[in-house]
Enzyme design. Structure first.
Site, mmCIF file in Angstrom:
data_model
loop_
_atom_site.group_PDB
_atom_site.id
_atom_site.type_symbol
_atom_site.label_atom_id
_atom_site.label_comp_id
_atom_site.label_asym_id
_atom_site.label_seq_id
_atom_site.Cartn_x
_atom_site.Cartn_y
_atom_site.Cartn_z
ATOM 1 N N CYS A 19 0.852 -1.360 0.013
ATOM 2 C CA CYS A 19 0.016 0.002 -0.013
ATOM 3 C C CYS A 19 0.514 1.150 -0.052
ATOM 4 C CB CYS A 19 -1.599 0.332 1.442
ATOM 5 S SG CYS A 19 -1.811 -1.513 0.897
HETATM 6 N N1 LIG Z 1 -3.050 -6.082 1.748
HETATM 7 C C1 LIG Z 1 -2.985 -4.718 2.589
HETATM 8 O O1 LIG Z 1 -3.162 -4.478 3.561
HETATM 9 C C2 LIG Z 1 -4.014 -4.132 1.987
HETATM 10 C C3 LIG Z 1 -4.726 -2.869 2.648
HETATM 11 C C4 LIG Z 1 -5.954 -2.277 2.203
HETATM 12 C C5 LIG Z 1 -5.753 -1.939 0.608
HETATM 13 N N2 LIG Z 1 -5.103 -3.119 -0.404
HETATM 14 C C6 LIG Z 1 -5.725 -3.192 -1.459
HETATM 15 O O2 LIG Z 1 -6.323 -4.864 -1.516
HETATM 16 C C7 LIG Z 1 -6.414 -4.961 -3.144
HETATM 17 C C8 LIG Z 1 -6.321 -6.516 -2.413
HETATM 18 O O3 LIG Z 1 -4.772 -6.327 -1.899
HETATM 19 P P1 LIG Z 1 -4.046 -7.760 -1.338
HETATM 20 O O4 LIG Z 1 -3.152 -7.497 -0.141
HETATM 21 O O5 LIG Z 1 -5.563 -8.542 -0.720
HETATM 22 O O6 LIG Z 1 -3.928 -8.827 -2.212
HETATM 23 P P2 LIG Z 1 -2.912 -10.285 -2.415
HETATM 24 O O7 LIG Z 1 -2.268 -10.467 -3.370
HETATM 25 O O8 LIG Z 1 -3.077 -10.726 -1.162
HETATM 26 O O9 LIG Z 1 -4.694 -11.145 -3.155
HETATM 27 C C9 LIG Z 1 -5.167 -11.080 -4.023
HETATM 28 C C10 LIG Z 1 -5.968 -11.895 -4.482
HETATM 29 O O10 LIG Z 1 -6.381 -12.142 -6.020
HETATM 30 C C11 LIG Z 1 -6.167 -12.550 -6.650
HETATM 31 N N3 LIG Z 1 -5.833 -12.578 -8.243
HETATM 32 C C12 LIG Z 1 -5.446 -12.208 -9.176
HETATM 33 N N4 LIG Z 1 -5.721 -11.698 -10.178
HETATM 34 C C13 LIG Z 1 -7.562 -12.210 -9.985
HETATM 35 C C14 LIG Z 1 -8.659 -12.274 -11.031
HETATM 36 N N5 LIG Z 1 -8.383 -11.649 -12.490
HETATM 37 N N6 LIG Z 1 -9.181 -12.833 -10.642
HETATM 38 C C15 LIG Z 1 -9.474 -13.467 -9.243
HETATM 39 N N7 LIG Z 1 -7.915 -13.242 -8.351
HETATM 40 C C16 LIG Z 1 -7.779 -12.785 -8.411
HETATM 41 C C17 LIG Z 1 -4.279 -13.277 -6.266
HETATM 42 O O11 LIG Z 1 -4.388 -15.262 -6.443
HETATM 43 C C18 LIG Z 1 -4.439 -12.841 -4.890
HETATM 44 O O12 LIG Z 1 -5.287 -14.341 -4.079
HETATM 45 C C19 LIG Z 1 -4.487 -3.877 -3.549
HETATM 46 O O13 LIG Z 1 -5.531 -3.023 -4.421
HETATM 47 C C20 LIG Z 1 -4.548 -3.301 -2.558
HETATM 48 O O14 LIG Z 1 -3.727 -2.672 -3.116
HETATM 49 C C21 LIG Z 1 -4.695 -4.101 0.122
#
Ligand SMILES: NC(=O)c1ccc[n+]([C@@H]2O[C@H](COP(=O)([O-])OP(=O)(O)OC[C@H]3O[C@@H](n4cnc5c(N)ncnc54)[C@H](O)[C@@H]3O)[C@@H](O)[C@H]2O)c1
Length: 441
Positions: free
Chosen positions: A282
């Site tokens: 992030c």
């Molecule tokens: N991790 C954090 O602390 C956090 C906090 C706030 C916001 N975010 C935001 O949330 C979003 C997700 O982050 P995250 O940390 O959960 O990521 P992550 O990588 O842990 O999870 C994303 C998931 O999406 C899956 N994926 C990818 N492409 C896909 C598709 N086309 N269809 C279905 N599944 C698919 C991946 O296999 C993975 O399991 C990002 O935009 C991130 O910036 C993350």
């Protein structure tokens, strides 16, 4: 009643009723750090939830009740799976049976620091292929202002359905803070903005079934910008204290003491702390979504660029500290044994993404250091194409220098001080100790 109002009413009322009586079938696309906890909260609230992910490993683990996300224990997940409230699949045709979809896929940066929208586009292509009237779609992935209206909406509107009447589209920023024992998905206020007022209202109603506090805003762009403000605020303030740490280092002033004393001011000041650099999915990334977008409008986001530069220099600053501490003891970095404590990007979690430890270790390795590390959350990692395996904390006793990069609370700091000959502490983890062998950032 005119026909159009009747149709708005009918699609919205049907979905509203399904949400209120828990018959709405909930879908979460992307079961990572954000998506899995969200799916769990809706399942706990009594909905039947389908998680969809491209990773067969993740969907299989969910279906076995085996959690891979630190904030969700298998003891929480397994009963929901067993009760049939939560299932996972890689088959996107499941979308045709769903009423709501939250999109929680990654939004990384390309090497050029431009947004990589490919995950959102590919998820939306799948949704569009199985789209039907009466659905609520909510994008949660962090992104630039305008994404929901300019990128997602046209993909869904190709169906011929009309937003705000036939289907509903919102943006709701995800604010999860992995490893935070006090604030988790259920009690972090949820901001939501829809393409139309009807979209916002359905989005608000939906989240309020499972989460404690929902904050509706007037548009998707406001909701998108909220997240970027929050993370840019943090990134810039960290940049400021990192620069202060470099200045204080030159002037022989203890930056940690300065910040702690400033934080006694009961108004108008919020403490931020220096460190080895930014990490995670992030703070190092999201502000560049904003600067990319503002560049299209001819505005340079100068605070962001400057803070990005200062924060990006911190791993080099840490390595300089290590070099100078070793030199003062008559040792070059080349050939020295250097032990890194903590490599995850922050305390008490297993996430290595963008971790500054990777940069610190790479720079030290390139200078010829012999590296080892300890991290109870990260059993192995790759530095410059070489696999490195975690070793026990006691290994630090054989090192010429130990560098605390991530201050996990499980580390035995008293033992570390007792057994080490030189420690560079980038997190003030050894605040309680006074010893000549400790070099603070
Ligand atoms: N991790 C954090 O602390 C956090 C906090 C706030 C916001 N975010 C935001 O949330 C979003 C997700 O982050 P995250 O940390 O959960 O990521 P992550 O990588 O842990 O999870 C994303 C998931 O999406 C899956 N994926 C990818 N492409 C896909 C598709 N086309 N269809 C279905 N599944 C698919 C991946 O296999 C993975 O399991 C990002 O935009 C991130 O910036 C993350």
């Amino acid at each position: 009643m005119p026909e159009t109002t009747a149709s708005i009413d009918s699609a919205a009322r049907v979905l509203e009723q399904r949400i209120l009586d828990r018959r709405a079938r909930v879908g979460v696309v992307g079961l990572g750090y954000v998506g899995l906890p969200l799916a769990v909260e809706f399942a706990r609230a009594g909905f039947t939830v389908t998680g969809i992910d491209i990773s067969a490993d993740k969907t299989q683990r969910v279906n076995k009740g085996d959690s891979y996300v630190g904030d969700i224990s298998s003891a929480t997940l397994a009963p929901l799976v067993k009760a049939g409230k939560l299932t996972a699949t890689t088959d996107f045709s499941a979308i045709q049976d769903l009423d709501t979809i939250n999109i929680c896929v990654p939004t990384p940066l390309r090497k050029t620091k431009d947004p990589d929208m490919s995950y959102i586009v590919s998820a939306c292509q799948e949704i569009a292929a199985h789209f039907h009237a009466g659905m609520l779609v909510i994008l949660e992935s962090t992104t630039y202002p305008g994404t929901t209206d300019e990128l997602v909406l046209p993909m869904l509107a190709k169906s011929g359905l009309t937003v705000g009447t036939d289907f509903f589209l919102c943006f709701s920023p995800e604010r999860v803070d992995p490893g935070n024992p006090k604030f988790q998905t259920v009690n972090i206020p949820k901001v939501v903005g829809g393409v139309t007022p009807a979209c916002t209202e359905i989005g608000r109603l939906f989240y309020s079934q499972a989460l404690e506090h929902v904050v509706p805003v007037s548009s998707t762009q406001v909701a998108e910008m909220v997240k970027l403000l929050e993370n840019t605020f943090r990134m810039i303030n960290i940049g400021l204290v990192n620069e202060l740490a470099v200045m204080c280092g030159r002037m022989g002033i203890d930056v940690w003491e300065v910040i702690d004393a400033a934080a006694t001011k009961p108004f108008g000041f919020m403490p931020f702390y220096p460190g080895p650099g930014l990490g995670g999915h992030c703070i190092p990334i999201d502000p560049f979504y904003l600067s990319w977008k503002t560049r299209q409008a001819g505005i340079e986001a100068r605070f962001i660029e400057l803070a990005g530069y200062i924060n990006g220099q911190m791993p080099h600053f840490v390595v300089e500290k290590v070099q100078s501490a070793l030199n003062q003891r008559g040792k070059p970095v080349m050939g020295s044994r250097i032990h890194v404590m903590g490599v995850a990007y922050k305390r008490n979690i297993d996430d290595l993404r963008e971790s500054p430890a990777l940069d610190v270790m790479m720079l030290l390795q390139r200078l010829g250091a012999r590296l080892s590390y300890s991290d109870p959350f990260v059993p192995s990692l790759r530095i410059d194409g070489t696999d490195v395996t975690a070793s026990p904390e006691e290994t630090s006793g054989q090192a010429d220098c130990t560098v605390i990069v991530t201050d996990h609370s499980t580390f035995d700091y008293a033992g570390l001080v007792a057994r080490s000959c030189l420690i560079v502490d980038t997190r003030n983890a050894l605040k309680a100790f006074r010893d000549q062998k400790i070099v603070r950032l």
